[in-house]
Design an enzyme around this catalytic site. Sequence first.
Site, PDB file in Angstrom:
ATOM      1  N   ASP A 118      -7.906 -48.038 -75.471  1.00 22.70           N
ATOM      2  CA  ASP A 118      -8.845 -48.594 -76.452  1.00 22.70           C
ATOM      3  C   ASP A 118      -8.495 -48.290 -77.903  1.00 22.70           C
ATOM      4  OD1 ASP A 118      -9.703 -45.852 -76.789  1.00 22.70           O
ATOM      5  OD2 ASP A 118     -11.159 -46.105 -75.168  1.00 22.70           O
ATOM      6  N   HIS A 133      -1.104 -45.264 -70.951  1.00 21.71           N
ATOM      7  CA  HIS A 133      -1.347 -46.506 -70.196  1.00 21.71           C
ATOM      8  C   HIS A 133      -1.366 -47.730 -71.092  1.00 21.71           C
ATOM      9  CE1 HIS A 133      -3.253 -44.108 -66.588  1.00 21.71           C
ATOM     10  NE2 HIS A 133      -1.953 -43.932 -66.721  1.00 21.71           N
ATOM     11  N   CYS A 163      10.132 -66.884 -74.300  1.00 18.50           N
ATOM     12  CA  CYS A 163      11.203 -67.024 -73.295  1.00 18.50           C
ATOM     13  C   CYS A 163      10.770 -67.875 -72.107  1.00 18.50           C
ATOM     14  CB  CYS A 163      11.650 -65.645 -72.809  1.00 18.50           C
ATOM     15  SG  CYS A 163      10.471 -64.889 -71.670  1.00 18.50           S
ATOM     16  N   THR A 201     -11.535 -37.152 -67.535  1.00 19.56           N
ATOM     17  CA  THR A 201     -10.747 -37.888 -66.537  1.00 19.56           C
ATOM     18  C   THR A 201     -11.131 -37.402 -65.148  1.00 19.56           C
ATOM     19  OG1 THR A 201      -8.533 -38.429 -65.723  1.00 19.56           O
ATOM     20  CG2 THR A 201      -8.755 -36.291 -66.829  1.00 19.56           C
ATOM     21  N   ASN A 226     -16.122 -32.034 -68.828  1.00 18.02           N
ATOM     22  CA  ASN A 226     -16.533 -33.189 -68.024  1.00 18.02           C
ATOM     23  C   ASN A 226     -17.961 -32.920 -67.567  1.00 18.02           C
ATOM     24  OD1 ASN A 226     -16.715 -35.178 -65.811  1.00 18.02           O
ATOM     25  ND2 ASN A 226     -14.477 -35.275 -65.932  1.00 18.02           N
TER      26      ASN A 226
HETATM   27  C1  BJW Z   1     -17.122 -38.023 -68.879  1.00 22.23           C
HETATM   28  C2  BJW Z   1     -18.221 -38.528 -69.564  1.00 22.23           C
HETATM   29  C3  BJW Z   1     -18.441 -38.045 -70.880  1.00 22.23           C
HETATM   30  C4  BJW Z   1     -18.141 -39.459 -67.632  1.00 22.23           C
HETATM   31  N1  BJW Z   1     -17.620 -37.144 -71.410  1.00 22.23           N
HETATM   32  N2  BJW Z   1     -16.329 -37.127 -69.414  1.00 22.23           N
HETATM   33  C5  BJW Z   1       1.333 -39.497 -56.703  1.00 22.23           C
HETATM   34  C6  BJW Z   1       0.436 -39.335 -55.672  1.00 22.23           C
HETATM   35  C7  BJW Z   1      -0.348 -40.399 -55.251  1.00 22.23           C
HETATM   36  C8  BJW Z   1      -0.254 -41.641 -55.854  1.00 22.23           C
HETATM   37  C9  BJW Z   1       0.625 -41.803 -56.879  1.00 22.23           C
HETATM   38  C10 BJW Z   1       1.417 -40.743 -57.289  1.00 22.23           C
HETATM   39  N3  BJW Z   1       2.181 -41.177 -58.330  1.00 22.23           N
HETATM   40  C11 BJW Z   1       1.902 -42.464 -58.565  1.00 22.23           C
HETATM   41  C12 BJW Z   1       0.967 -42.871 -57.693  1.00 22.23           C
HETATM   42  C13 BJW Z   1       0.380 -44.238 -57.647  1.00 22.23           C
HETATM   43  C14 BJW Z   1      -0.688 -44.457 -58.712  1.00 22.23           C
HETATM   44  C15 BJW Z   1      -1.849 -43.497 -58.481  1.00 22.23           C
HETATM   45  O1  BJW Z   1      -1.975 -42.467 -59.108  1.00 22.23           O
HETATM   46  N4  BJW Z   1      -2.753 -43.863 -57.607  1.00 22.23           N
HETATM   47  C16 BJW Z   1      -3.928 -43.031 -57.336  1.00 22.23           C
HETATM   48  C17 BJW Z   1      -5.177 -43.890 -57.418  1.00 22.23           C
HETATM   49  C18 BJW Z   1      -3.749 -42.337 -56.036  1.00 22.23           C
HETATM   50  N5  BJW Z   1      -0.155 -44.304 -60.048  1.00 22.23           N
HETATM   51  C19 BJW Z   1       0.532 -45.275 -60.624  1.00 22.23           C
HETATM   52  O2  BJW Z   1       0.766 -46.325 -60.046  1.00 22.23           O
HETATM   53  C20 BJW Z   1       1.037 -45.041 -62.035  1.00 22.23           C
HETATM   54  N6  BJW Z   1       2.416 -45.337 -62.083  1.00 22.23           N
HETATM   55  C21 BJW Z   1       3.349 -44.490 -61.666  1.00 22.23           C
HETATM   56  O3  BJW Z   1       3.092 -43.341 -61.338  1.00 22.23           O
HETATM   57  O4  BJW Z   1       4.624 -45.023 -61.621  1.00 22.23           O
HETATM   58  C22 BJW Z   1       5.582 -44.381 -60.762  1.00 22.23           C
HETATM   59  C23 BJW Z   1       5.203 -44.684 -59.303  1.00 22.23           C
HETATM   60  C24 BJW Z   1       4.734 -45.919 -58.970  1.00 22.23           C
HETATM   61  C25 BJW Z   1       4.386 -46.186 -57.637  1.00 22.23           C
HETATM   62  C26 BJW Z   1       4.482 -45.191 -56.674  1.00 22.23           C
HETATM   63  C27 BJW Z   1       4.930 -43.934 -57.048  1.00 22.23           C
HETATM   64  C28 BJW Z   1       5.314 -43.679 -58.378  1.00 22.23           C
HETATM   65  C29 BJW Z   1       0.350 -45.989 -62.997  1.00 22.23           C
HETATM   66  C30 BJW Z   1      -1.124 -45.761 -63.093  1.00 22.23           C
HETATM   67  C31 BJW Z   1      -1.761 -46.840 -63.971  1.00 22.23           C
HETATM   68  C32 BJW Z   1      -3.279 -46.739 -63.989  1.00 22.23           C
HETATM   69  N7  BJW Z   1      -3.810 -47.884 -64.647  1.00 22.23           N
HETATM   70  C33 BJW Z   1      -5.215 -47.919 -64.976  1.00 22.23           C
HETATM   71  C34 BJW Z   1      -5.544 -49.283 -65.635  1.00 22.23           C
HETATM   72  C35 BJW Z   1      -5.006 -49.283 -67.085  1.00 22.23           C
HETATM   73  C36 BJW Z   1      -5.254 -50.562 -67.779  1.00 22.23           C
HETATM   74  C37 BJW Z   1      -6.713 -50.933 -67.870  1.00 22.23           C
HETATM   75  O5  BJW Z   1      -7.527 -50.210 -68.470  1.00 22.23           O
HETATM   76  O6  BJW Z   1      -7.067 -51.965 -67.337  1.00 22.23           O
HETATM   77  O7  BJW Z   1      -5.544 -46.834 -65.852  1.00 22.23           O
HETATM   78  S1  BJW Z   1      -6.288 -47.627 -63.551  1.00 22.23           S
HETATM   79  C38 BJW Z   1      -7.456 -46.636 -64.426  1.00 22.23           C
HETATM   80  O8  BJW Z   1      -7.451 -45.272 -63.923  1.00 22.23           O
HETATM   81  C39 BJW Z   1      -6.957 -46.582 -65.873  1.00 22.23           C
HETATM   82  C40 BJW Z   1      -7.242 -45.146 -66.226  1.00 22.23           C
HETATM   83  O9  BJW Z   1      -6.455 -44.758 -67.332  1.00 22.23           O
HETATM   84  C41 BJW Z   1      -6.935 -44.413 -64.943  1.00 22.23           C
HETATM   85  C42 BJW Z   1      -7.546 -43.059 -64.843  1.00 22.23           C
HETATM   86  O10 BJW Z   1      -8.938 -43.122 -64.871  1.00 22.23           O
HETATM   87  P1  BJW Z   1      -9.755 -42.033 -65.691  1.00 22.23           P
HETATM   88  O11 BJW Z   1      -9.429 -42.163 -67.128  1.00 22.23           O
HETATM   89  O12 BJW Z   1      -9.590 -40.715 -65.063  1.00 22.23           O
HETATM   90  O13 BJW Z   1     -11.249 -42.583 -65.535  1.00 22.23           O
HETATM   91  P2  BJW Z   1     -12.285 -42.418 -64.323  1.00 22.23           P
HETATM   92  O14 BJW Z   1     -13.258 -43.515 -64.427  1.00 22.23           O
HETATM   93  O15 BJW Z   1     -11.591 -42.253 -63.039  1.00 22.23           O
HETATM   94  O16 BJW Z   1     -13.008 -41.024 -64.611  1.00 22.23           O
HETATM   95  C43 BJW Z   1     -13.881 -40.867 -65.720  1.00 22.23           C
HETATM   96  C44 BJW Z   1     -14.266 -39.403 -65.822  1.00 22.23           C
HETATM   97  O17 BJW Z   1     -15.035 -39.228 -67.000  1.00 22.23           O
HETATM   98  C45 BJW Z   1     -15.115 -38.893 -64.648  1.00 22.23           C
HETATM   99  O18 BJW Z   1     -14.590 -37.655 -64.188  1.00 22.23           O
HETATM  100  C46 BJW Z   1     -16.487 -38.662 -65.296  1.00 22.23           C
HETATM  101  O19 BJW Z   1     -17.222 -37.599 -64.685  1.00 22.23           O
HETATM  102  C47 BJW Z   1     -16.104 -38.364 -66.714  1.00 22.23           C
HETATM  103  N8  BJW Z   1     -17.146 -38.620 -67.724  1.00 22.23           N
HETATM  104  N9  BJW Z   1     -18.907 -39.409 -68.818  1.00 22.23           N
HETATM  105  C48 BJW Z   1     -16.606 -36.688 -70.703  1.00 22.23           C
HETATM  106  N10 BJW Z   1     -19.542 -38.470 -71.645  1.00 22.23           N
END
Ligand code: BJW
Length: 256
Positions: A118, A133, A163, A201, A226
């Site tokens: 954002d 990201h 392209c 996160t 958090n």
């Molecule tokens: C508050 C609050 C307040 C509430 N104050 N806090 C190793 C193991 C297992 C799987 C994998 C691994 N390595 C890679 C993977 C695959 C995958 C992955 O991790 N999958 C898991 C789901 C298991 N990762 C990937 O594919 C990544 N790529 C990669 O690693 O490449 C190499 C590779 C590829 C394939 C296989 C192996 C290796 C890329 C990840 C891309 C994630 N993309 C997104 C979308 C981005 C674009 C968009 O916005 O549309 O990113 S998904 C989404 O999740 C977004 C976020 O950045 C991301 C994380 O979410 P986040 O920020 O943690 O949010 P929430 O909603 O989950 O949590 C919010 C938190 O806030 C909560 O805890 C609340 O309590 C708290 N909160 N109010 C403070 N006021």
Amino acid sequence: MVAAGAQAEPGAPVTNELAQAVEMLRGAQRIVVTTGAGMSKESGIPTFRDAPNALWANYDPQALATRDGFRRDPALVWRWYADRRAMIAQAQPHAGHVALAQWEARAHTFVVLTQNIDGLHAAAGSKHVIELHGNIFRYKCFDRDHPAREPFASGETPPHCACGSLLRPDVVWFGEMLQPAHLDAAYHALAHCDVLLVVGTSGLVYPAAGFAAEAKAAGAHVVEINPEPTPLSELADVFVPGGAMSVLPALAAQIR
Ligand code: BJW
């Protein structure tokens, strides 16, 4: 471990956990902050996984945040991002974003590693921000990754790149690699920090979910902020329960 007489900003409660975090951060030279969607929740931007308005409770990540999803229905993905972009464009950084920017200005080394797309850390004035990201306000070529700029010549949804390929938002979808330069810089910062602050996160998405373990292994303290515990909380030295908008200003005010 608890600092005597730690004072929070007016309105924010002085908790035992906050005082412990202050103790850990006071004197730290190199600070890394890693942020997730919870950081921006109080700016009005929904998170992905926490109720009641979590994006992934209402939308399918496979359809909207993967390359296969885009191939299947590029117009759907483009419209979803256009709607989110319009909403995010209205959002303002909150006091927590501002507290981090002001803290950086007086710190020795201060790096923000954000999963958020954002742009609110930069909008608040943070200078050393790595957007792991990507950024929803940028576009790139789907096939060849060239950057692209608005305005687009056609009214197509999605528009075409020069392209001939389609354009897409410059964000990182599931299964895609993060930019190697971003990862190198992130791991370098984690290997050399005194304290890692983990803010808003769920700690479920890699590679960012591994940052706390990485910093711990390098000898840093880990402080998590958090409202709810996460899988990272066990590993954290201090878990400060609360929202980013109140806890970060209270914390930063103590670190001079
Ligand atoms: C508050 C609050 C307040 C509430 N104050 N806090 C190793 C193991 C297992 C799987 C994998 C691994 N390595 C890679 C993977 C695959 C995958 C992955 O991790 N999958 C898991 C789901 C298991 N990762 C990937 O594919 C990544 N790529 C990669 O690693 O490449 C190499 C590779 C590829 C394939 C296989 C192996 C290796 C890329 C990840 C891309 C994630 N993309 C997104 C979308 C981005 C674009 C968009 O916005 O549309 O990113 S998904 C989404 O999740 C977004 C976020 O950045 C991301 C994380 O979410 P986040 O920020 O943690 O949010 P929430 O909603 O989950 O949590 C919010 C938190 O806030 C909560 O805890 C609340 O309590 C708290 N909160 N109010 C403070 N006021």
